[in-house]
Design a protein around this motif. Structure first.
Motif, PDB file in Angstrom:
ATOM      1  N   ILE A   1       0.844  -1.205   0.000  1.00 55.40           N
ATOM      2  CA  ILE A   1       0.000   0.000   0.000  1.00 55.40           C
ATOM      3  C   ILE A   1       0.878   1.252   0.000  1.00 55.40           C
ATOM      4  N   TYR A   2       1.918   1.248   0.832  1.00 57.78           N
ATOM      5  CA  TYR A   2       2.822   2.401   0.906  1.00 57.78           C
ATOM      6  C   TYR A   2       3.486   2.656  -0.440  1.00 57.78           C
TER       7      TYR A   2
ATOM      8  N   THR B   1       2.445   1.708  -3.376  1.00 57.13           N
ATOM      9  CA  THR B   1       1.430   2.118  -4.346  1.00 57.13           C
ATOM     10  C   THR B   1       1.123   3.606  -4.222  1.00 57.13           C
ATOM     11  N   ILE B   2       0.974   4.065  -2.976  1.00 51.61           N
ATOM     12  CA  ILE B   2       0.707   5.512  -2.740  1.00 51.61           C
ATOM     13  C   ILE B   2       1.903   6.339  -3.187  1.00 51.61           C
ATOM     14  N   LEU B   3       3.109   5.827  -2.889  1.00 54.77           N
ATOM     15  CA  LEU B   3       4.328   6.557  -3.248  1.00 54.77           C
ATOM     16  C   LEU B   3       4.462   6.703  -4.761  1.00 54.77           C
TER      17      LEU B   3
ATOM     18  N   SER C   1       1.989   6.322  -7.081  1.00 51.68           N
ATOM     19  CA  SER C   1       0.880   7.084  -7.677  1.00 51.68           C
ATOM     20  C   SER C   1       0.947   8.557  -7.322  1.00 51.68           C
ATOM     21  N   GLY C   2       1.602   8.863  -6.203  1.00 51.15           N
ATOM     22  CA  GLY C   2       1.687  10.271  -5.790  1.00 51.15           C
ATOM     23  C   GLY C   2       2.854  10.962  -6.436  1.00 51.15           C
TER      24      GLY C   2
END
Length: 329
Positions: A321-322, A324-326, A328-329
């Motif tokens: 999750i981390y 993925t957020i990193l 995509s951000g």
């Protein structure tokens, strides 16, 4: 999403299991897969055909057995992903049906209870529900050993492996694994009827259980550090020494680790259908006189190892999750 589904499925199944009322109403995914396997067995596995033809048809049957549940699982996975986050909850509930944490513990605990309250007769009845060997050939120690061996092996096949393949391939991967494992249990036997037809199912099941069996053994070794009276050093040494001696390329890893942790000698010659199957001892030199207290100690190891598995998937999910957020951000 796959590894998160695996984590949440483990949490849901550990807490709730598969309700008896639901099984009575609609059955279970394993029973549905079993009907498909039985149908293919009746249609394709003919005693009058040559072994070569039966082997080819066994491969064809295995492909159908894998593809039907796998594609259904994949379609559900994609559909539920589009319904995120509600779909994630539904996916976790569906994924939990591929696991057996709660029922495995209950069935093995029933054996310990039966030995303590009803002696050998009730012990044989209880253990016959979870093992395929001849219960009338077992004494009390044999009943206890059979329960412990079943606990170790089914921790790998019924929990770690489906969670692993769900984490890799989502609901499709988990469903395909469960189908392959069910096929092995139904047709992957060394008997005149299934030697040729079930060959592909047996070999494929051996292959896909390789990673989970090693992970299961390691989880049991780690759990031995946390269970008073268990021996983690012996669990590690016995697993490394004896696991490859088992006739199964996978069952030896969790069984040997459990044997070492408990100071027992498990496996060895066993009777199935009136025939003695020779197998190596896991934990050779350990005690053979297992008791109900050993079954309960094995259950403690199993429960801690299962918590470790849940924690492992939680950590991996958090990392995914981390990242993925990193990204995509």
């Amino acid at each position: 999403m796959s590894v998160l589904i695996a984590f949440l499925s483990l949490a849901v199944e550990r807490a709730l299991g598969y309700p008896d009322w639901l099984f009575s109403a609609i059955g279970h995914p394993v029973t549905w897969i079993g009907r498909l396997i039985s149908f293919l067995d009746r249609r394709l596995n003919r005693a009058t055909d040559s072994d070569e033809l039966r082997r080819r048809r066994g491969v064809q049957a295995l492909l159908v057995i894998l593809l039907v549940p796998g594609l259904i699982g994949l379609a559900l996975h994609v559909l539920l992903w589009m319904m995120f986050p509600t779909g994630l909850v539904i996916a976790a509930v569906l994924g939990s049906t591929l696991l057996s944490q709660k029922s495995l513990a209950e069935h093995v605990e029933d054996v310990a209870d039966a030995l303590e309250t009803g002696g050998l007769t009730l012990g044989r009845i209880a253990v016959s529900r979870i093992v395929g060997r001849d219960p009338e050939k077992l004494d009390k120690a044999g009943v206890a050993r059979a329960a412990i061996e079943s606990l170790a092996e089914n921790f790998s096949d019924g929990i770690v492996a489906p969670a692993f393949w769900t984490g890799i391939g989502g609901l499709g991967g988990g469903a395909a694994y469960k189908a392959a494992n069910t096929a092995d249990s139904m047709i992957g036997h060394h008997t005149p009827k299934y030697e040729a037809f079930g060959r592909a199912a047996a070999r494929f099941d051996d292959l896909i259980n390789l990673p989970a069996s090693r992970l299961t053994g390691l989880l049991i070794v780690l759990a031995a550090f946390l269970v008073p009276g268990a021996d983690p050093r012996s669990a590690w040494q016995v697993m490394r020494r004896d696991a490859r001696k088992h006739r199964s390329p996978n069952a030896g890893w969790p069984e040997a680790a459990m044997a070492g942790a408990l100071g027992l000698s498990l496996a060895g010659p066993r009777s199935y259908g009136g025939e003695v199957v020779e197998d190596a001892f896991m934990g050779e030199g350990g005690r053979r006189e297992a008791e109900s207290t050993d079954v309960r100690q094995a259950l403690k190891l199993y429960r801690i190892a299962d918590w470790l598995l849940l924690g492992l998937f939680a950590v991996v999910s958090a990392i995914v999750i981390y990242l993925t957020i990193l990204i995509s951000g």
